[in-house]
Every structure is written in C-alpha cells, then in structure tokens.
Design a protein around this motif. Structure first.
Motif, PDB file in Angstrom:
ATOM      1  N   SER A   1      16.312  -4.790 -10.801  1.00 42.31           N
ATOM      2  CA  SER A   1      16.478  -3.616 -11.659  1.00 42.31           C
ATOM      3  C   SER A   1      15.164  -2.867 -11.852  1.00 42.31           C
ATOM      4  N   VAL A   2      14.037  -3.567 -11.785  1.00 40.90           N
ATOM      5  CA  VAL A   2      12.740  -2.924 -11.939  1.00 40.90           C
ATOM      6  C   VAL A   2      12.233  -2.408 -10.597  1.00 40.90           C
ATOM      7  N   LEU A   3      12.428  -3.183  -9.538  1.00 39.28           N
ATOM      8  CA  LEU A   3      11.919  -2.806  -8.216  1.00 39.28           C
ATOM      9  C   LEU A   3      12.637  -1.582  -7.637  1.00 39.28           C
ATOM     10  N   PHE A   4      13.811  -1.242  -8.188  1.00 41.21           N
ATOM     11  CA  PHE A   4      14.564  -0.079  -7.711  1.00 41.21           C
ATOM     12  C   PHE A   4      14.857   0.924  -8.827  1.00 41.21           C
ATOM     13  N   ASP A   5      14.081   0.880  -9.887  1.00 42.84           N
ATOM     14  CA  ASP A   5      14.271   1.775 -11.028  1.00 42.84           C
ATOM     15  C   ASP A   5      13.820   3.191 -10.653  1.00 42.84           C
ATOM     16  N   LYS A   6      14.750   4.147 -10.703  1.00 43.86           N
ATOM     17  CA  LYS A   6      14.419   5.513 -10.282  1.00 43.86           C
ATOM     18  C   LYS A   6      13.437   6.199 -11.232  1.00 43.86           C
TER      19      LYS A   6
ATOM     20  N   HIS B   1      15.195   3.867  -3.159  1.00 41.58           N
ATOM     21  CA  HIS B   1      16.072   3.272  -2.144  1.00 41.58           C
ATOM     22  C   HIS B   1      15.620   3.588  -0.722  1.00 41.58           C
ATOM     23  N   SER B   2      14.380   4.043  -0.588  1.00 42.20           N
ATOM     24  CA  SER B   2      13.788   4.303   0.723  1.00 42.20           C
ATOM     25  C   SER B   2      12.505   3.494   0.858  1.00 42.20           C
ATOM     26  N   PHE B   3      12.209   3.101   2.092  1.00 43.35           N
ATOM     27  CA  PHE B   3      10.948   2.418   2.359  1.00 43.35           C
ATOM     28  C   PHE B   3       9.860   3.484   2.358  1.00 43.35           C
ATOM     29  N   ASN B   4       8.941   3.385   1.394  1.00 49.23           N
ATOM     30  CA  ASN B   4       7.935   4.429   1.209  1.00 49.23           C
ATOM     31  C   ASN B   4       6.614   3.812   0.752  1.00 49.23           C
ATOM     32  N   PRO B   5       5.687   3.525   1.688  1.00 49.41           N
ATOM     33  CA  PRO B   5       4.382   2.975   1.298  1.00 49.41           C
ATOM     34  C   PRO B   5       3.622   3.883   0.334  1.00 49.41           C
ATOM     35  N   GLY B   6       3.984   5.164   0.283  1.00 46.90           N
ATOM     36  CA  GLY B   6       3.359   6.089  -0.659  1.00 46.90           C
ATOM     37  C   GLY B   6       3.543   5.685  -2.111  1.00 46.90           C
ATOM     38  N   HIS B   7       4.503   4.808  -2.382  1.00 43.36           N
ATOM     39  CA  HIS B   7       4.663   4.301  -3.751  1.00 43.36           C
ATOM     40  C   HIS B   7       3.391   3.606  -4.227  1.00 43.36           C
ATOM     41  N   PHE B   8       2.558   3.162  -3.286  1.00 38.23           N
ATOM     42  CA  PHE B   8       1.354   2.410  -3.636  1.00 38.23           C
ATOM     43  C   PHE B   8       0.070   3.133  -3.234  1.00 38.23           C
ATOM     44  N   LEU B   9       0.160   4.439  -3.043  1.00 38.99           N
ATOM     45  CA  LEU B   9      -1.023   5.234  -2.703  1.00 38.99           C
ATOM     46  C   LEU B   9      -1.160   6.377  -3.704  1.00 38.99           C
TER      47      LEU B   9
ATOM     48  N   ASN C   1       1.481  -0.233  -8.969  1.00 45.04           N
ATOM     49  CA  ASN C   1       2.493   0.296  -9.866  1.00 45.04           C
ATOM     50  C   ASN C   1       2.890  -0.835 -10.813  1.00 45.04           C
ATOM     51  N   PRO C   2       2.829  -0.615 -12.131  1.00 44.80           N
ATOM     52  CA  PRO C   2       3.183  -1.679 -13.069  1.00 44.80           C
ATOM     53  C   PRO C   2       4.611  -2.196 -12.920  1.00 44.80           C
ATOM     54  N   ALA C   3       5.487  -1.425 -12.266  1.00 47.71           N
ATOM     55  CA  ALA C   3       6.871  -1.862 -12.057  1.00 47.71           C
ATOM     56  C   ALA C   3       6.994  -2.791 -10.849  1.00 47.71           C
ATOM     57  N   PHE C   4       5.905  -3.038 -10.148  1.00 45.11           N
ATOM     58  CA  PHE C   4       5.913  -3.955  -9.010  1.00 45.11           C
ATOM     59  C   PHE C   4       5.772  -5.369  -9.540  1.00 45.11           C
ATOM     60  N   MET C   5       6.845  -6.135  -9.460  1.00 47.58           N
ATOM     61  CA  MET C   5       6.783  -7.501  -9.980  1.00 47.58           C
ATOM     62  C   MET C   5       7.648  -8.468  -9.188  1.00 47.58           C
TER      63      MET C   5
END
Length: 153
Positions: free
Chosen positions: A55-60, A67-75, A84-88
């Motif tokens: 629920s946290v790893l896919f929270d919009k 729901h897409s593979f996007n390394p930009g989430h961490f850049l 990202n604090p939601a990465f757990m």
C-alpha cells in the motif's frame, strides 16, 4: 562502495526494482501491546496487525507513476540519488530488517558487478515482455523469460 555516490542512476534502478517488484508485499505480523486509536478505529490490545507494504510502495500520493517502472522516483532534479520516505521494502521503524544496510550494500555490489562484466539481452521480442510481477498469495514473483548473457571480456 565508495563509487556508489557517483552512480546515482544505478542506485535508483536498484531501488526502483525493489519498489516495483514488491516481492514481499506483507510484513511480519505484529501485535498491539495496548489499546490504540488509529484513524478513527479502536484497535484492542493483543490484536494481530499485518502491515501491507504494498500500500505504501504503490501509493499514488507518494510516487509520481506508482504502477510504472520509473527510476526517476529516486532521482532529484539534478539527477542525484534521493531517498523517498515511502520506500520501505525492509519495513520501517523499530521492527525494520536489521540486515537492511548489509542487504542494500550487497544488492549494489552484486548488480553493478554483473553489469560491469556482462551484457544482458532478451531472446524474446521486447514488445512481448511484461515487467509486472506475477501475484501469488503472499509473495510476488518475477515473470520467467529466457535471457542471453554475454561476457564483456
């Protein structure tokens, strides 16, 4: 490991793999030690609580494209690695995995060594490859594909 800070995209890809694959969507069961109120609900002492990391790893509200593979989430805007604090995927708080730092180090060393020494390609047409995992009852599994691995040496 000293080169990790100089390889933000590699680090971002590894983190995004962990987030997107969400291999273990359920965390270890916990038990409340006292009666608590949570978001308007009363949870009695002794209640078994099953944290759902999915629920946290896919929270919009936490991820630009959950729901897409996007390394930009961490850049960040300068293409530097940002957590990202939601990465757990290892959980969070007092009950998080004690081996998290070792696991993160090993993942980085393992994948960067593989990518330095081998070239990977698919035997399938890229249009036929689906990167979303196969959902099981308690875990998710990567889809099976044949992979061609060539030594760079």
């Amino acid at each position: 490991m000293k080169h990790r800070k100089k390889m933000p995209f590699t680090d971002a890809v590894i983190h995004e793999c962990q987030r997107f694959l969400d291999v273990v969507p359920l965390n270890i069961f916990h038990c409340t030690t006292a009666m608590i109120n949570f978001r308007g609900y009363t949870i009695p002492k002794g209640t078994v609580v099953i944290p759902l990391l999915h629920s946290v790893l896919f929270d919009k509200t936490k991820w630009e494209t959950p729901h897409s593979f996007n390394p930009g989430h961490f850049l960040d805007e300068n293409n530097c690695f940002k957590m990202n604090p939601a990465f757990m995927p290892f959980s969070a708080g007092k009950r998080s995995c004690v081996g998290e730092n070792l696991a993160r180090m090993k993942l980085f060393l393992f994948f960067s060594t593989l990518l330095q020494n081998f070239t990977f390609s698919s035997t399938d047409d890229p249009a036929n490859i689906h990167i979303s995992p196969v959902a099981g009852s308690f875990i998710k599994l990567p889809r099976l594909y044949k992979l061609l691995v060539k030594s760079r040496a």
